[in-house]
Design a protein around this motif. Structure first.
Motif, PDB file in Angstrom:
ATOM      1  N   ILE A   1       0.881  -1.162   0.000  1.00 47.61           N
ATOM      2  CA  ILE A   1       0.000   0.000   0.000  1.00 47.61           C
ATOM      3  C   ILE A   1       0.909   1.199   0.000  1.00 47.61           C
ATOM      4  O   ILE A   1       1.600   1.451   0.980  1.00 47.61           O
ATOM      5  CB  ILE A   1      -0.887   0.049   1.241  1.00 47.61           C
ATOM      6  CG1 ILE A   1      -1.965  -1.026   1.193  1.00 47.61           C
ATOM      7  CG2 ILE A   1      -1.541   1.419   1.350  1.00 47.61           C
ATOM      8  CD1 ILE A   1      -2.928  -0.941   2.353  1.00 47.61           C
ATOM      9  N   GLY A   2       0.929   1.924  -1.072  1.00 45.77           N
ATOM     10  CA  GLY A   2       1.821   3.073  -1.154  1.00 45.77           C
ATOM     11  C   GLY A   2       3.247   2.639  -0.890  1.00 45.77           C
ATOM     12  O   GLY A   2       3.778   1.756  -1.558  1.00 45.77           O
ATOM     13  N   ASP A   3       3.857   3.252   0.114  1.00 47.92           N
ATOM     14  CA  ASP A   3       5.237   2.912   0.448  1.00 47.92           C
ATOM     15  C   ASP A   3       5.332   1.712   1.378  1.00 47.92           C
ATOM     16  O   ASP A   3       6.429   1.241   1.651  1.00 47.92           O
ATOM     17  CB  ASP A   3       5.910   4.094   1.173  1.00 47.92           C
ATOM     18  CG  ASP A   3       6.225   5.219   0.218  1.00 47.92           C
ATOM     19  OD1 ASP A   3       6.301   4.939  -0.982  1.00 47.92           O
ATOM     20  OD2 ASP A   3       6.390   6.357   0.684  1.00 47.92           O
ATOM     21  N   GLY A   4       4.222   1.248   1.888  1.00 46.14           N
ATOM     22  CA  GLY A   4       4.261   0.205   2.893  1.00 46.14           C
ATOM     23  C   GLY A   4       4.288  -1.181   2.274  1.00 46.14           C
ATOM     24  O   GLY A   4       3.610  -1.448   1.288  1.00 46.14           O
ATOM     25  N   LEU A   5       5.050  -2.068   2.864  1.00 44.23           N
ATOM     26  CA  LEU A   5       5.164  -3.425   2.337  1.00 44.23           C
ATOM     27  C   LEU A   5       4.947  -4.422   3.463  1.00 44.23           C
ATOM     28  O   LEU A   5       5.360  -4.188   4.593  1.00 44.23           O
ATOM     29  CB  LEU A   5       6.557  -3.642   1.738  1.00 44.23           C
ATOM     30  CG  LEU A   5       6.991  -2.659   0.645  1.00 44.23           C
ATOM     31  CD1 LEU A   5       8.440  -2.918   0.253  1.00 44.23           C
ATOM     32  CD2 LEU A   5       6.079  -2.765  -0.563  1.00 44.23           C
ATOM     33  N   ALA A   6       4.298  -5.534   3.137  1.00 41.40           N
ATOM     34  CA  ALA A   6       4.125  -6.588   4.124  1.00 41.40           C
ATOM     35  C   ALA A   6       4.183  -7.946   3.427  1.00 41.40           C
ATOM     36  O   ALA A   6       3.597  -8.135   2.358  1.00 41.40           O
ATOM     37  CB  ALA A   6       2.777  -6.427   4.837  1.00 41.40           C
ATOM     38  N   LEU A   7       4.917  -8.874   4.021  1.00 41.78           N
ATOM     39  CA  LEU A   7       5.038 -10.214   3.465  1.00 41.78           C
ATOM     40  C   LEU A   7       3.736 -10.980   3.695  1.00 41.78           C
ATOM     41  O   LEU A   7       3.170 -10.943   4.785  1.00 41.78           O
ATOM     42  CB  LEU A   7       6.204 -10.931   4.143  1.00 41.78           C
ATOM     43  CG  LEU A   7       6.632 -12.254   3.522  1.00 41.78           C
ATOM     44  CD1 LEU A   7       7.212 -12.021   2.139  1.00 41.78           C
ATOM     45  CD2 LEU A   7       7.635 -12.961   4.414  1.00 41.78           C
ATOM     46  N   THR A   8       3.277 -11.682   2.678  1.00 39.38           N
ATOM     47  CA  THR A   8       2.069 -12.487   2.827  1.00 39.38           C
ATOM     48  C   THR A   8       2.446 -13.915   3.210  1.00 39.38           C
ATOM     49  O   THR A   8       3.620 -14.284   3.189  1.00 39.38           O
ATOM     50  CB  THR A   8       1.298 -12.542   1.503  1.00 39.38           C
ATOM     51  OG1 THR A   8       2.119 -13.192   0.528  1.00 39.38           O
ATOM     52  CG2 THR A   8       0.957 -11.161   1.006  1.00 39.38           C
TER      53      THR A   8
ATOM     54  N   LEU B   1      11.005  -6.322   8.676  1.00 42.84           N
ATOM     55  CA  LEU B   1      11.227  -7.338   7.659  1.00 42.84           C
ATOM     56  C   LEU B   1      11.255  -6.717   6.263  1.00 42.84           C
ATOM     57  O   LEU B   1      12.188  -6.933   5.488  1.00 42.84           O
ATOM     58  CB  LEU B   1      10.092  -8.352   7.756  1.00 42.84           C
ATOM     59  CG  LEU B   1      10.253  -9.689   7.056  1.00 42.84           C
ATOM     60  CD1 LEU B   1      11.423 -10.455   7.622  1.00 42.84           C
ATOM     61  CD2 LEU B   1       8.970 -10.509   7.197  1.00 42.84           C
ATOM     62  N   CYS B   2      10.212  -5.984   5.938  1.00 44.54           N
ATOM     63  CA  CYS B   2      10.102  -5.358   4.624  1.00 44.54           C
ATOM     64  C   CYS B   2      10.093  -3.844   4.795  1.00 44.54           C
ATOM     65  O   CYS B   2       9.392  -3.326   5.646  1.00 44.54           O
ATOM     66  CB  CYS B   2       8.799  -5.746   3.940  1.00 44.54           C
ATOM     67  SG  CYS B   2       8.645  -7.485   3.634  1.00 44.54           S
ATOM     68  N   ARG B   3      10.844  -3.204   3.956  1.00 42.92           N
ATOM     69  CA  ARG B   3      10.836  -1.754   3.955  1.00 42.92           C
ATOM     70  C   ARG B   3      11.033  -1.322   2.523  1.00 42.92           C
ATOM     71  O   ARG B   3      11.768  -1.979   1.786  1.00 42.92           O
ATOM     72  CB  ARG B   3      11.995  -1.239   4.790  1.00 42.92           C
ATOM     73  CG  ARG B   3      11.550  -0.322   5.886  1.00 42.92           C
ATOM     74  CD  ARG B   3      12.673   0.314   6.557  1.00 42.92           C
ATOM     75  NE  ARG B   3      12.326   1.252   7.586  1.00 42.92           N
ATOM     76  CZ  ARG B   3      11.125   1.467   8.130  1.00 42.92           C
ATOM     77  NH1 ARG B   3      10.075   0.765   7.764  1.00 42.92           N
ATOM     78  NH2 ARG B   3      10.960   2.378   9.054  1.00 42.92           N
ATOM     79  N   SER B   4      10.368  -0.257   2.133  1.00 43.30           N
ATOM     80  CA  SER B   4      10.613   0.200   0.777  1.00 43.30           C
ATOM     81  C   SER B   4      11.648   1.302   0.831  1.00 43.30           C
ATOM     82  O   SER B   4      11.749   2.034   1.796  1.00 43.30           O
ATOM     83  CB  SER B   4       9.330   0.697   0.128  1.00 43.30           C
ATOM     84  OG  SER B   4       9.047   1.985   0.554  1.00 43.30           O
ATOM     85  N   CYS B   5      12.445   1.364  -0.203  1.00 43.33           N
ATOM     86  CA  CYS B   5      13.548   2.325  -0.253  1.00 43.33           C
ATOM     87  C   CYS B   5      13.499   2.933  -1.647  1.00 43.33           C
ATOM     88  O   CYS B   5      13.441   2.203  -2.635  1.00 43.33           O
ATOM     89  CB  CYS B   5      14.861   1.578  -0.012  1.00 43.33           C
ATOM     90  SG  CYS B   5      16.323   2.617   0.023  1.00 43.33           S
ATOM     91  N   LEU B   6      13.472   4.241  -1.713  1.00 43.00           N
ATOM     92  CA  LEU B   6      13.338   4.889  -3.018  1.00 43.00           C
ATOM     93  C   LEU B   6      14.648   4.801  -3.786  1.00 43.00           C
ATOM     94  O   LEU B   6      15.693   5.196  -3.296  1.00 43.00           O
ATOM     95  CB  LEU B   6      12.931   6.350  -2.861  1.00 43.00           C
ATOM     96  CG  LEU B   6      12.590   7.030  -4.180  1.00 43.00           C
ATOM     97  CD1 LEU B   6      11.358   6.416  -4.805  1.00 43.00           C
ATOM     98  CD2 LEU B   6      12.414   8.517  -3.991  1.00 43.00           C
ATOM     99  N   ASP B   7      14.553   4.273  -4.980  1.00 46.06           N
ATOM    100  CA  ASP B   7      15.722   4.064  -5.813  1.00 46.06           C
ATOM    101  C   ASP B   7      16.028   5.344  -6.594  1.00 46.06           C
ATOM    102  O   ASP B   7      15.175   5.832  -7.331  1.00 46.06           O
ATOM    103  CB  ASP B   7      15.396   2.936  -6.796  1.00 46.06           C
ATOM    104  CG  ASP B   7      16.634   2.350  -7.402  1.00 46.06           C
ATOM    105  OD1 ASP B   7      16.982   1.229  -7.022  1.00 46.06           O
ATOM    106  OD2 ASP B   7      17.263   3.036  -8.225  1.00 46.06           O
TER     107      ASP B   7
END
Lengths: 228, 228
Positions: B138-145, B169-175
């Motif tokens: 969701i947007g910048d947020g990430l979650a492992l299913t 565990l999961c984090r988004s990082c702008l490239d």
DNA sequence: TACATGCTTCGGTTACGATCGAACTATGCA
DNA sequence: TGCATAGTTCGATCGTAACCGAAGCATGTA
């Protein structure tokens, strides 16, 4: 060495105390004149002028002439986000200003972060919206739910209008005082101006802090209860 | 003025070209000695020593003595995140280094971002994982299913171990090169070291770029298809 | 013990940039 | 036309910090 983008350039732009103070002042979201910014930076207008020219060349600021005034603002909300990022980092390391000034508590309670509400109140608002199921959150990501859309309509915000703009609706922004997220994006902006319009709160003159009226505060707290 | 955290201090730390180059070099994730960092900064060891002392005092770096060497690393991943943030901002404004060097394409294809994979390949990997339903976004947020967890087990990564750590565990990082998100966090780190372990890819000596072997690249692309 | 390597500290030089006074330009108002 | 206000440009000063050579520690090796 010499890999990738030039971080030194923008580091240097932010690294001068006078410039940093001017940028911080512009985080209030209001356009300011060169003279006002000089005062914010604690320097003369001449010096401020050269600083402003540099910041503009570095694309951190935008200016707009109006009569004999020249109004400066942050170039866009990417700049605001960057600055808030750095503030969060600095605060996390204890790189606070020398002494917690008298205005510090007000600033921690509620302040403007470029164009939306930050501080204790900002964090509380987001928490409450999530708890209510108005906003879905995964980590840093936020998304408005259908239920949220109708909740906002009751408050007086038409989400349809906001969706039209290119700017993302919901964005999380790390709060440097609370060290948790608050709501940014066009929705965050709309909510804050909604509070201003209703007379719940007002800006202060020379500061980023937001003052709630007694009645406004009561209504705000009722609208965004904790843990519900 | 004098509101909030001291952004000028860390701006100034990053604002010196020599220091910026040293910090960028450390984004490679490897611990480097003072002599290596001096080379990265294009300065003598004496000068580097004073710079390193300042960076350490500012809590951007950590050092660890080992024999007669002194190994420096970024203080923590908050620093890495901050630097990547600023890089993204700088790249977005066209504040690139003077000429796109010869190593630039390799860097854009695949590089290390502190401890995880970035560049075209990094972005592709995250896209693919999301498309597959292994990661919710969701947007910048990430979650492992749950599905993602078993997918990773097949690759050879036990998510249970990772969950034990405090780090997300999961984090988004702008490239900064792709201007889109790639996967950071402990999972991003685990995936990259998994590729190294399998011999699909290797680090390069003086650069942040990651070189895939022909076979490794084939397998990587098959494992993370586009649009599926 | 002697020597090499890695890094820091000291001392002195140099260069850059922040600063301000003064002069100049531009806009507005009377 | 004249005056006031807002801002920039110029010139000169000054302070700080980046820089390096040389000397000083510390650790490892022969």
């Amino acid at each position: 060495m010499k890999e990738g983008p030039d971080i030194a350039q923008i580091g240097a732009l932010i690294g001068d105390p006078a410039r940093a103070n001017m940028l911080t002042a512009l985080m209030g979201g209001k356009a300011l004149t060169a003279t006002e910014l000089a005062a914010a930076g604690g320097i003369t207008v001449q010096t401020a002028s050269t600083h402003l020219a540099k910041l503009e060349a570095g694309q951190l600021l935008a200016q707009r002439k109006q009569g004999r005034h020249r109004y400066f603002t942050l170039a866009d909300d990417a700049v605001g986000k960057l600055l808030e990022n750095i503030m969060g980092f600095a605060a996390g390391r204890g790189h606070l200003r020398h002494q917690p000034g008298p205005k510090e508590p007000a600033l921690r309670k509620a302040r403007i972060c470029y164009d939306h509400l930050a501080g204790d109140f900002g964090v509380r608002m987001l928490d409450s919206l999530v708890a209510k199921g108005a906003i879905d959150a995964i980590g840093d990501g936020l998304a408005l739910t259908g239920k949220g859309e109708s909740t906002l309509k009751c408050i007086g915000i038409d989400v349809g209008d906001l969706k039209a703009s290119r700017r993302p609706l919901c964005r999380s922004c790390l709060d440097w005082s609370e060290r948790r997220a608050h709501l940014a994006g066009s929705l965050g902006k709309a909510l804050l101006s909604n509070f201003f319009d209703k007379g719940w709160a007002r800006r202060t003159a020379g500061s980023r802090s937001v003052i709630f009226s007694p009645d406004g505060e009561r209504q705000f707290l009722a609208l965004f209860p904790i843990g519900a």
